[in-house]
Scaffold this active site. Structure first.
Site, PDB file in Angstrom:
ATOM      1  N   GLY A 226     -10.701  26.225  16.014  1.00 27.80           N
ATOM      2  CA  GLY A 226     -11.289  26.257  14.683  1.00 27.80           C
ATOM      3  C   GLY A 226     -11.249  24.894  14.027  1.00 27.80           C
ATOM      4  O   GLY A 226     -11.188  23.857  14.694  1.00 27.80           O
ATOM      5  N   SER A 227     -11.265  24.889  12.710  1.00 28.10           N
ATOM      6  CA  SER A 227     -11.353  23.646  11.956  1.00 28.10           C
ATOM      7  C   SER A 227     -10.020  22.906  11.938  1.00 28.10           C
ATOM      8  O   SER A 227      -8.952  23.491  12.146  1.00 28.10           O
ATOM      9  CB  SER A 227     -11.789  23.930  10.519  1.00 28.10           C
ATOM     10  N   VAL A 230      -7.504  24.220   9.044  1.00 27.91           N
ATOM     11  CA  VAL A 230      -6.841  25.477   9.402  1.00 27.91           C
ATOM     12  C   VAL A 230      -5.916  25.252  10.592  1.00 27.91           C
ATOM     13  O   VAL A 230      -4.809  25.812  10.650  1.00 27.91           O
ATOM     14  CB  VAL A 230      -7.875  26.574   9.706  1.00 27.91           C
ATOM     15  N   GLY A 231      -6.322  24.415  11.535  1.00 31.20           N
ATOM     16  CA  GLY A 231      -5.479  24.114  12.682  1.00 31.20           C
ATOM     17  C   GLY A 231      -4.157  23.483  12.281  1.00 31.20           C
ATOM     18  O   GLY A 231      -3.105  23.786  12.866  1.00 31.20           O
ATOM     19  N   GLU A 248      -7.430  23.628  19.645  1.00 33.61           N
ATOM     20  CA  GLU A 248      -8.740  23.052  19.938  1.00 33.61           C
ATOM     21  C   GLU A 248      -9.493  22.976  18.616  1.00 33.61           C
ATOM     22  O   GLU A 248     -10.059  23.966  18.149  1.00 33.61           O
ATOM     23  CB  GLU A 248      -9.506  23.911  20.949  1.00 33.61           C
ATOM     24  N   CYS A 282     -18.156  22.262  19.036  1.00 34.22           N
ATOM     25  CA  CYS A 282     -17.168  21.211  18.773  1.00 34.22           C
ATOM     26  C   CYS A 282     -17.488  19.960  19.563  1.00 34.22           C
ATOM     27  O   CYS A 282     -17.051  18.861  19.192  1.00 34.22           O
ATOM     28  CB  CYS A 282     -15.760  21.714  19.080  1.00 34.22           C
TER      29      CYS A 282
END
Length: 492
Positions: A226-227, A230-231, A248, A282
């Site tokens: 994800g972003s 948030v990661g 990732e 991505c």
């Protein structure tokens, strides 16, 4: 599906507030699906833990047979499942089918891997001692996936984790629940056939369910796609309980085009990298650093290519770009273009939202000033926007490429062996993926996938990525009659 468009299979076990999934081609609701409450999530984890207690003692080649059958079932349903990916996510039909093929490929890879979970034999300094390294199943793991690859990224993790002896708790994006339901139905059939019911668990929901996973001490590993913002939160929460994260995150990927490049190859690769999946990978190409001698012709060719891209229904023959995923994505696209123009960028092609239903935009080329004075290029916008820069040399291009905080994918187009090797060397690309004469997008499952810096450092899929799903154990066996100590220590 009931008369109200509700999809709640009996085995889902969810009674929480429903989420609606939209068709990005029309903006209309496809279906409504119940989410899981905290109590239902806890039951799913307990079921996975119970299944893991038994599954971990099954020989790895037998675990591989389960994944072999999963690949067989995915082959059987490749076309309808691929169409569902395109319908719900918006990527074109060949990409939807390609995503299912990626699941099949990782199953094949994992079957072979099930006979190759090797440890080491290590020379001991103590006489009549043997040292060895072995790997054991880690436990139930959490897998949180994003909307843009609604099923493939789960498979990267789940296929390897299963042959390693782990159970899986999958939380897909709340915007693509139908594809996860379809895949989970296949999983249930396969695990039932192999007497391994419970090793694949599905939990639906938003950030609340994601927090259950990140905070759960029963899950020693959490894989998150994800972003970057948030990661970072996921990493902090998992680390707070001393768990492992496999991250990732974002990419801001660049292609360097030198004066000696084959432009036929470069234009095709750039167009797919920037326009494929409507720029929502991505690994999508975001920046081009073209050497000054070739930059004018490259710009002209890219403008012609962009203006010829067929945009429309992703399931229709001939379409090369479908819609963005949501209205929010359209707003982000518009905001990025306005910021680019305000910062001195010149729109060469595209730059507008298309009229009509759905979340369609035009793929956009922007001639950019110097990167240091163009802040929008330092950000990742999940949309088909490509920034074109001119550079004087390879070293300048490498420095510009590496200047951003993300480090996922990169590429160079050149006929020079020396330039290619410099790009691939320790003073070249700082990304986890570096390609020569192919684009940034379209990784194969045989190589470990992931990136550096704010991309998170995770590695999934091929190579030795299986080690993330296991625990390492060093063992020493004394087969002699004495007890010598290491480092020559004398005691008693």
């Amino acid at each position: 599906m009931d008369a109200d468009g509700r999809v709640d299979p009996p085995w889902l076990g969810a009674t929480g507030a429903p989420v609606s999934t939209l068709d990005p081609t029309t903006g209309e609701v496809l279906a409504s699906v119940a989410t899981h409450t905290e109590a239902e999530y806890r039951r799913a984890v307990d079921d996975a833990a119970d299944a893991w207690e038994r599954f971990r003692m099954r020989p790895a080649p037998q675990r591989g047979e389960l994944i072999r059958d999963l690949g067989v079932k995915l082959r059987e349903f490749k076309e309808p499942l691929g169409d569902l990916v395109s319908l719900e996510m918006g990527k074109i039909r060949s990409e939807g089918h390609g995503e299912v093929q990626e699941m099949i490929d990782i199953c094949d890879f994992a079957v072979g891997l099930s006979r190759q979970l090797y440890g080491l034999t290590i020379a001991s300094e103590r006489p009549r001692h043997r040292m060895m390294e072995q790997w054991h199943p880690l436990g139930p793991i959490g897998i949180i996936t994003a909307f843009n690859f609604p099923v493939a990224v789960w498979a990267w993790n789940a296929a390897l984790a299963a042959v390693c002896g782990d159970a899986c708790i999958w939380k897909p994006s709340p915007t693509t629940p139908l594809t996860s339901l379809a895949v989970h139905a296949i999983c249930r059939e396969v695990e039932d056939k192999h007497g391994a019911v419970g090793i694949f668990q599905l939990v639906l929901g938003g950030a609340d369910v994601g927090a259950f996973i990140t905070d759960d001490p029963k899950l020693p590993l959490v894989s998150f796609t994800g972003s970057i913002p948030v990661g970072k939160e996921v990493a902090a929460r998992v680390a707070g309980r001393l768990g492992r994260s496999l991250l990732e995150l974002g990419g801001n990927n660049a292609i360097i085009v030198l004066d000696d490049a084959d432009l036929d190859l470069a234009v095709r690769a750039i167009t797919f990298g920037a326009v494929g999946t409507a720029g929502q990978r991505c690994t999508s190409t975001r920046r081009i650093f073209a050497q000054r001698g070739i930059a004018p012709e490259l710009r002209e060719r890219l403008v012609r290519a962009y203006e010829s891209v067929p945009i429309g229904d992703p399931l229709a023959d001939g379409t090369l770009m479908g819609p963005l995923s949501s209205e929010d994505a359209v707003r982000a696209y518009e905001a990025a273009i306005e910021a680019a123009k305000a910062q001195g960028g010149e729109v060469l092609s595209g730059g507008a939202v298309r009229d009509g239903t759905g979340y369609f935009v035009a793929p956009t080329l922007i001639k950019a000033p110097w990167q240091d004075d163009f802040p929008i290029a330092w950000e990742e916008t999940f949309a088909p926007i490509l920034y074109l820069f001119e550079v004087a040399s390879l070293d300048e291009a490498i420095a510009c490429q590496n200047a951003v905080s993300q480090g996922l994918s990169s590429a160079i187009f050149t006929e020079s062996m020396r330039a290619a090797e410099r790009f691939l060397s320790a003073i070249g690309s700082d990304c986890g993926i570096a390609n020569v004469n192919i684009g940034t997008s379209g990784a194969e499952i045989g190589g470990a996938f992931g990136g550096e810096k704010e991309t998170g450092g995770g590695r999934e899929s091929g190579s030795d990525a299986w080690k993330a799903y296991m625990r390492r154990q060093t063992c020493t066996v004394n087969w002699g009659g004495e007890l010598p100590l290491a480092q020559g220590v004398k005691f008693l």
